[in-house]
Design an enzyme around this catalytic site. Sequence first.
Site, PDB file in Angstrom:
ATOM      1  NE  ARG A  59      -2.905   0.441   3.380  1.00 54.85           N
ATOM      2  CZ  ARG A  59      -2.176   0.643   4.494  1.00 54.85           C
ATOM      3  NH1 ARG A  59      -1.423   1.721   4.620  1.00 54.85           N
ATOM      4  NH2 ARG A  59      -2.208  -0.227   5.485  1.00 54.85           N
ATOM      5  CE1 TYR A 111     -17.471  11.114 -14.585  1.00 51.37           C
ATOM      6  CE2 TYR A 111     -16.932  11.279 -12.265  1.00 51.37           C
ATOM      7  CZ  TYR A 111     -17.334  10.529 -13.343  1.00 51.37           C
ATOM      8  OH  TYR A 111     -17.594   9.206 -13.181  1.00 51.37           O
ATOM      9  CG  ASP A 185     -10.666  16.136 -14.305  1.00 49.37           C
ATOM     10  OD1 ASP A 185     -10.063  15.525 -15.214  1.00 49.37           O
ATOM     11  OD2 ASP A 185     -11.614  15.631 -13.672  1.00 49.37           O
ATOM     12  CE  LYS A 210     -13.976   7.863 -16.993  1.00 46.28           C
ATOM     13  NZ  LYS A 210     -14.238   9.130 -16.362  1.00 46.28           N
TER      14      LYS A 210
END
Length: 401
Positions: A59, A111, A185, A210
């Site tokens: 992690r 978004y 973004d 994306k």
Amino acid sequence: MSTNENGYRKKDLHFATKAIHAGSEAEQWKSMAVVPPISLSTTFKQYGPADFEQYEYSRSGNPTRTCLQRCLASLDDAKYGLCYSSGLGATTAIVSLLSAGDHMLSVDDIYGGTGRLFRSVAQRFNISTTFAEGVDAEKFCQHLQPNTKLVWVESPTNPLLKVMDIPRIASLIKAYNKDIIFVVDNTFLTSYFQKPLALGADIVVYSATKYLNGHSDVVMGAVTTNNDGYYDRLKFLQNAMGIVPSPFDCYLVLRSLKTLKLRMEQHMKNSLAVAEFLESHPLVEKVMHPGLPSHPQHEVARRVWSGCSGMLSVYVRGGLDETKAFLSALKVITLAESLGGYESLADHPELMTHASVPADVRKQLGITSNLVRLSIGLESVEDLIRDLDQALQAGQKIKKS
Ligand SMILES: *Cc1c(COP(=O)(O)O)cnc(C)c1O
């Protein structure tokens, strides 16, 4: 500023080389593997207590993730890159840089999930957000307040493809208060077509789900920055909040980056051909594609971007019935959420991706029943055009109930 052959901002001439080599040097492995191994181990052997090589627990850090993070940083000419479990995971980390009582200024047409996170999650921790129209940089920045700690801009916007003048917004923010964190973004354009850090942003955020991955088989987010302080805190939050991607997904995205340039060039070509076709179609009211001269911010796009992605939106003629019939009649283009993959997708923002946006806000933004968002993929463009044409005809034939 020099421009490329299309009249857009000059392209990054080293992009494909960086995408293929940055972070993937064979010398980092004892095996000299040319393709980075997928490092699935959750834990790493220590010589003695707290005496270890680069990694201790997956992690906190993972070799495959490091390869991808270095490649993403390189594509943005950034010092640092970080990957998260999703785009919204990356956004969660960024919002967690703030404290109760802080204020965010955000572009209104963003978004849907980002708006939901700001409205329904951040608000509960007493981090407030003002949503404002961002095309007019001066008007947008009039919403800055003494407690504004972060400005959030998405460009082009989703789903209406409005273009923000990022250099102008950056200079207005910094003139107001140089400590405000300016976040862009860059999911829709990727670092191939827009380099927000060079334009004045402090942090760039991506839904790697994306275009960066581009094969619609990974959910992931990423952040790049040149700022040592933001990097340290975002890296801390990546581990402390547990918002990490799997090594296998890191491998897939790193593999996808190798063809990012080729894919983006083709997305641009295909989407422009589709946009031009639709703009002349009698059953289409309006087409929004920043690469069309008819787009209100076309000149801004040419100045700030190196090209356009595969995204466009259209208002089809008719209301909800005609639009639904059109979408159901598509055969090559798939009706599904998401975008940026090799396959073309159609979306009905009102009922699908932007259903979580309050109805009055949707109305004010122009997210109406006849709005359709298209993510144009890499199929033969003649087939996409033929498909859209037959579906538009079919859409007009429905009997209203
Ligand atoms: C999809 C998307 C996000 C959210 O990313 P996830 O990977 O789905 O969490 C954020 N911003 C934009 C512009 C997006 O398209």
